[in-house]
Each structure stands twice: as structure tokens, then as C-alpha cells.
Write an enzyme that holds these catalytic residues in place. Structure first.
Site, PDB file in Angstrom:
ATOM      1  N   ASP A 181       8.865 -10.097 -35.776  1.00  0.00           N
ATOM      2  CA  ASP A 181       8.975 -10.708 -34.456  1.00  0.00           C
ATOM      3  C   ASP A 181       7.733 -11.590 -34.286  1.00  0.00           C
ATOM      4  OD1 ASP A 181       9.162 -11.358 -31.767  1.00  0.00           O
ATOM      5  OD2 ASP A 181       8.653  -9.346 -31.055  1.00  0.00           O
ATOM      6  N   GLU A 215       3.988 -16.896 -26.969  1.00  0.00           N
ATOM      7  CA  GLU A 215       5.234 -16.272 -26.536  1.00  0.00           C
ATOM      8  C   GLU A 215       5.036 -14.825 -26.138  1.00  0.00           C
ATOM      9  OE1 GLU A 215       9.068 -14.110 -26.730  1.00  0.00           O
ATOM     10  OE2 GLU A 215       7.217 -13.737 -27.862  1.00  0.00           O
TER      11      GLU A 215
END
Length: 339
Positions: A181, A215
Site C-alpha cells: 500500500d 496520501e
């Protein structure tokens, strides 16, 4: 397995880039895309933008993020060890006994390990009973230091970054590492860009790639987009969990996350593409999730937005995906941009 995808994922995972300290990953992207023959550039924030097929009307933006979870030095304790604060949302139990690298603001590096304050099971019941939080866990530096003054003399200070050992490996088609991720998706986008060049793929609309660097703290794609973007697809990890249909071998198409539902029509276009290509996919709801696409829309960008990714198990821990999910994601994106 698409070896190009795996190569890029491994190189990205082994490049430390905790949120706030992503310079090495940024340089890696700039260098690799330049080698491919593209002209990448960076926004003021530091996001890397790659014009694949430049233009200013009806543009498509595919985004992935290269910032990762990590830690920072909160303070130096009286015993010379480090109290930490987290970068991104994850339980500290997920980094218990992990090897780490402390990166100081002037570029020095020190290794260490994140562990309980009192980890010896032969000393007490503490390892079984202690809370896994910043009061009961610490980073032990691989230096002989027994006081705050000795640690400070090494050049370590509050605000220094701490990167987690990724432990990247591939076993029987499964890719295992921290930071899949979202470095798994970033690797897929890099392989896609290289394939576009090598196969001279025709793209009938403006296309850009974006690699964001904030992010994990919510504002990666909030600003700095190329002109003329109308559609944005966040390419991020698919959630593997009990009541969801996604697993590591599938492509996950997200219908809704904690920010709300994704654009109905754009999501349907991705579903139709997956069906037409006979891609193994699942449509799921992610209850605790936000993407770069949702951040962009929340920041008043007038985009249709969607979210796709290969299934990634054990998110925010030692993660795992599979070549089938990665190859399916690559095929989905390649087909969609070629329509």
C-alpha cells in the site's frame, strides 16, 4: 508473472519513503520515467506527474501514492531510547519487533528495532499484558547509548524520520512486503507506462500519471493536477477482509469508502472493462478508507472519480498480494486507456 511489475515494486519497497520524507522515491520515479523517454515533472508539493499523452481537454489521471506508513522521533527518553509518533493510521502492534532505520535531518542513518519497553518474557508478564502504544513501546538504537545526552550526541533529535524494514520477498506467486500500500499499484503504473512506449499503444485522450507523497495523511492529491482532467482513477490497494469479496488474486473495484460513493458511471465503465476482459474482479465497500481520488474531489476538483487496485491482505502491516491480482490490474488499466 509480469517481471517488470515485480521489479518496480521491489525497488520501490526498498526505497524508504515514510510520509514527509519521500525524496528518494521521488528521485527514483523521475529517473526511471526519464529513462523510458517521458518528461516527468514535480508539483510544488513534490508529487511526480508523468505526461503520457499530453493534452488539456477530457484528460484521464491515474494516480498511485509512494508515501508509506512510518514513524518519527517524538522525543528522546532519559535512557537514550526513542519515543515515537506514527505517520499514518496503524496500530503500533503492527510494528512490534520490526527493524527500522532512523534518518536524521542532516542525512545520517542509524539502525534500530521497535519493541516493548520491557520485552523479556523471562523478566515479567509485561510482554503479555502491556499496551501497544507510544508509552509502552520504544525504538532501541543499534548504538551504545544509555542517556538522552548520548543519543543527542549521535545527532538524533525529535522530528527525525523512522523507516520500517519492508522485508520484501516473492513466494509461489505471492508478493509479501510492507508498503504494498501503495507501491504495488505504483509498480503496476510504471510497468504500464513502459509498455505504452515499447508497444506504441495508441491512447485517444490525454493521459497523465500522478505519484503522490502525502496520501497516508489525507491530502496527497488535493492539488497540483494537470489542466483539463475530467476523470481520475486512484490506483490503490484493494481491501481483503471478512465480509468483502476481494482477495489477493483479484482486482478490487471500490463502490464506496469512508468518503462516500465513487462516481457511478466511471465505476461502471471499469466494471464493464473487467467483464469484457474476463478479469477476476470484485466490487466492494471499504469502511475505513480514503483515496487520492476522494481527496481530489473533496478539494473542489470537478472530476469523475473511481478507485481500483489489486487485493492486498493485512493492510498497514506485513502485507501480501498475488501475481494474479497485479496482472489483472495491469490488464484492466491497459485495456481501459486503449478504448
Amino acid at each position: 508473472m509480469n517481471q517488470e511489475i515485480i521489479k518496480y515494486i521491489e525497488e520501490l519497497c526498498k526505497t524508504p519513503s515514510p510520509t514527509g520524507y519521500t525524496k528518494r522515491a521521488e528521485k527514483y520515479l523521475i529517473d526511471e520515467f526519464t529513462k523510458m523517454g517521458y518528461e516527468p515533472y514535480q508539483t510544488n508539493k513534490g508529487n511526480v506527474i508523468v505526461p503520457i499523452n499530453p493534452g488539456e481537454e477530457n484528460g484521464l489521471l491515474l494516480s498511485a501514492h509512494v508515501d508509506t506508513l512510518g514513524l518519527m522521533v517524538r522525543s528522546i527518553k532519559s535512557n537514550g531510547r526513542l519515543r515515537v509518533t506514527t505517520l499514518g493510521g496503524f496500530p503500533l502492534s503492527y510494528v512490534e519487533q520490526e527493524n527500522v532505520t532512523i534518518i536524521t535531518r542532516d542525512g545520517k542513518e542509524f539502525t534500530g528495532v521497535m519493541r516493548l519497553n520491557n520485552p523479556a518474557v523471562h523478566g515479567s508478564n509485561d510482554p503479555r499484558e502491556a499496551k501497544r502504544d507510544d508509552e509502552h513501546m520504544e525504538v532501541v538504537i543499534d548504538e551504545i547509548t544509555n542517556s538522552a545526552e548520548e543519543t543527542e550526541a549521535l545527532g538524533i533529535a525529535a522530528g527525525d524520520f523512522i523507516a520500517l524494514d519492508p522485508r520484501f520477498r516473492v513466494d509461489n506467486g505471492f508478493v509479501k512486503s510492507r508498503h504494498l500500500d501503495d507501491k504495488a499499484s505504483a509498480g503496476v503504473l510504471m510497468a504500464l507506462a513502459k509498455t505504452i512506449k515499447e508497444e506504441n499503444i495508441t491512447i485517444n485522450r490525454p493521459l497523465y500519471l500522478a505519484f503522490t507523497i502525502y496520501e497516508e495523511v489525507g491530502h496527497g492529491a488535493a492539488s497540483g493536477h494537470p489542466k483539463g482532467i475530467t476523470d481520475m482513477i486512484a490506483v490503490d490497494m484493494g481491501v481483503v477482509y471478512d465480509d468483502l469479496k476481494t482477495d489477493e488474486t483479484k482486482v478490487s473495484i471500490c463502490a464506496k469508502d469512508s468518503s462516500g460513493p465513487y462516481n457511478f458511471d466511471l465505476t461502471n465503465e471499469l466494471i464493464a472493462t473487467a467483464k469484457a476482459c474476463d478479469i477476476d474482479y470484485a466490487i466492494d465497500i471499504y469502511p475505513f478508507y480514503g483515496s487520492d481520488a476522494s481527496a481530489a474531489v473533496a478539494s473542489a476538483n470537478d472530476f469523475r472519480h473511481a478507485l481500483v487496485g489489486a487485493g492486498v491482505a493485512a493492510s498497514h502491516g506485513y502485507e501480501r498480494t498475488h501475481e494474479n491480482g497485479l496482472n489483472g490490474l495491469f490488464k484492466l488499466l491497459k485495456t481501459y486507456i486503449s478504448k
